[in-house]
Motif scaffolding. Structure first.
Motif, mmCIF file in Angstrom:
data_model
loop_
_atom_site.group_PDB
_atom_site.id
_atom_site.type_symbol
_atom_site.label_atom_id
_atom_site.label_comp_id
_atom_site.label_asym_id
_atom_site.label_seq_id
_atom_site.Cartn_x
_atom_site.Cartn_y
_atom_site.Cartn_z
ATOM 1 N N TYR A 1 42.778 28.198 42.878
ATOM 2 C CA TYR A 1 42.695 28.024 41.429
ATOM 3 C C TYR A 1 43.035 26.590 41.039
ATOM 4 O O TYR A 1 42.356 25.980 40.200
ATOM 5 N N THR A 2 44.068 26.035 41.654
ATOM 6 C CA THR A 2 44.504 24.675 41.326
ATOM 7 C C THR A 2 43.432 23.647 41.647
ATOM 8 O O THR A 2 43.240 22.676 40.906
ATOM 9 N N MET B 1 37.815 33.402 43.247
ATOM 10 C CA MET B 1 38.612 32.575 42.347
ATOM 11 C C MET B 1 37.757 31.535 41.625
ATOM 12 O O MET B 1 38.133 31.022 40.583
ATOM 13 N N ARG B 2 36.596 31.238 42.177
ATOM 14 C CA ARG B 2 35.711 30.230 41.583
ATOM 15 C C ARG B 2 34.379 30.848 41.141
ATOM 16 O O ARG B 2 33.354 30.176 41.099
ATOM 17 N N GLN B 3 34.446 32.127 40.784
ATOM 18 C CA GLN B 3 33.215 32.846 40.461
ATOM 19 C C GLN B 3 32.490 32.282 39.250
ATOM 20 O O GLN B 3 31.256 32.363 39.155
ATOM 21 N N ASN C 1 50.435 35.182 51.994
ATOM 22 C CA ASN C 1 49.438 34.154 52.309
ATOM 23 C C ASN C 1 48.313 34.125 51.276
ATOM 24 O O ASN C 1 47.887 33.048 50.827
ATOM 25 N N GLN C 2 47.832 35.298 50.867
ATOM 26 C CA GLN C 2 46.746 35.322 49.894
ATOM 27 C C GLN C 2 47.217 34.925 48.502
ATOM 28 O O GLN C 2 46.445 34.360 47.720
ATOM 29 N N SER C 3 48.467 35.199 48.189
ATOM 30 C CA SER C 3 49.019 34.722 46.918
ATOM 31 C C SER C 3 49.055 33.203 46.901
ATOM 32 O O SER C 3 48.696 32.557 45.904
ATOM 33 N N GLN D 1 39.706 37.695 35.176
ATOM 34 C CA GLN D 1 38.936 37.359 36.363
ATOM 35 C C GLN D 1 39.846 36.889 37.488
ATOM 36 O O GLN D 1 39.626 37.230 38.659
ATOM 37 N N MET D 2 40.885 36.131 37.142
ATOM 38 C CA MET D 2 41.841 35.677 38.161
ATOM 39 C C MET D 2 42.556 36.854 38.798
ATOM 40 O O MET D 2 42.722 36.909 40.022
ATOM 41 N N ALA D 3 42.978 37.805 37.978
ATOM 42 C CA ALA D 3 43.693 38.976 38.488
ATOM 43 C C ALA D 3 42.794 39.797 39.417
ATOM 44 O O ALA D 3 43.224 40.226 40.500
ATOM 45 N N PHE D 4 41.541 39.985 39.005
ATOM 46 C CA PHE D 4 40.594 40.752 39.831
ATOM 47 C C PHE D 4 40.325 40.028 41.150
ATOM 48 O O PHE D 4 40.284 40.652 42.216
#
Length: 322
Positions: A132-133, A195-197, A123-125, A145-148
């Motif tokens: 992100y999209t 994801m939007r940091q 679900n989180q994936s 940053q995306m990976a973190f």
């Protein structure tokens, strides 16, 4: 007889976006899950048609219905900031088919720890890709940053689900069934901001009433992201709160006790029914283009806006993302 389309504005909303009902009708249109099945060549046609219409170049014989359908496909598949085609799984139109499978299995396989961990990870994936999209594309995010962000959100969801499963072992079965929603809600509060940091760090583009950029605001980013978090939790809440109650009662029926193989498919289908309505309703809670008083901006940005537009510019506008 040909229709005169010389004054047709393809970007003008079909429904009043200043009202909740108007926004819900708008999102019912662009989150239509059937658009996921539209072939690539049709989507490319839609983009070309929208771009030509914006330039005032409409092929002879084109009907208004064709332009409206092209705009529907364009809004469902292309990013509003960049105009680039979004990946299929990350589109809001994929929320119903993707979400119903994941939600249905999360609610069904809530008893064993390995299943809880696996479905929270799935679900989180899925959520990370959607976030992100549908980010505000003016604020790029690095792979690191995306990976973190992904690892943080996934860890939060799994930790919440595992700890709550442990705490509710002796609780009534219905309470245990609500654990997945608690985990999803907690993870959304982490996943989306992470994801939007970059939007929170650098700010997002704010524009005046003439659609001219006046600067970047971190406060606008915080408001937009908060609204998206609320929308996502609202999107999941009815299905993940009411469906366990429904299944709790259905599973006590005689024929359902015998047909246990139907429990999981039934939860998937019912999850889809909830999401079919809740995706547009949740997306329509707040306007896509937010209006923010200039007085709420950072002091230096307030000065920039006033120097450019004078004291008579009360608001700036920004795209909050989805």
């Amino acid at each position: 007889m040909e229709t005169d389309l010389s004054g047709f504005d393809i970007d003008a909303p079909r429904w009043d976006q200043g009202t909740f009902l108007g926004r819900v009708r708008h999102f019912f249109n662009i989150t239509d899950p059937r658009t996921v099945l539209v072939p690539e060549r049709k989507l490319d046609w839609a983009k070309a048609t929208v771009e030509k219409s914006r330039m005032g170049v409409v092929p002879p014989g084109t009907q208004v219905e064709q332009l409206l359908y092209a705009k529907k496909l364009y809004d469902s598949a292309f990013h509003p900031d960049t105009g680039e085609k979004m990946n299929v799984i990350g589109r809001m139109s994929f929320q119903v088919p993707g979400g119903m499978i994941i939600t249905g299995f999360m609610l069904h396989f809530y008893r064993t720890m390995p299943a809880v961990i696996f479905w929270q990870w799935v679900n989180q994936s899925f959520n990370a890709l959607v976030n992100y999209t549908n980010r505000n594309a003016a604020s790029p995010i690095s792979v690191r940053q995306m990976a973190f962000s992904y690892l943080t959100a996934t860890t939060t969801a799994v930790a919440t689900a595992v700890s709550m499963n442990t705490w509710t072992k002796r609780a009534p079965p219905l309470v245990c069934r609500w654990v997945p929603f608690a985990a999803v809600a907690a993870a959304n509060c982490v996943n989306i901001p992470m994801m939007r940091q970059q939007e929170l760090i650098q700010g997002i583009s704010v524009k005046d009433k003439n659609d001219t950029e006046v600067g970047h605001s971190r406060r606008a980013a915080a408001i937009g992201i908060t609204q998206v978090v609320i929308s996502r939790i609202t999107m999941a809440a009815p299905g993940m709160i009411l469906l366990p109650v429904i299944m709790e009662r259905l599973e006590k029926l005689h024929f359902m006790k015998k047909a246990t193989v139907l429990h999981a498919p039934l939860q998937v289908v019912l999850s889809g029914c909830f999401l079919l309505f809740m995706v547009p309703v949740a997306c329509g809670l707040f306007p896509q283009t937010c209006e923010l008083p200039v007085s709420c901006l950072e002091p230096d940005l307030q000065g920039t806006v006033k120097a450019k537009d004078g004291e008579c510019a009360p608001y700036v506008y920004f795209n909050k993302g989805l």
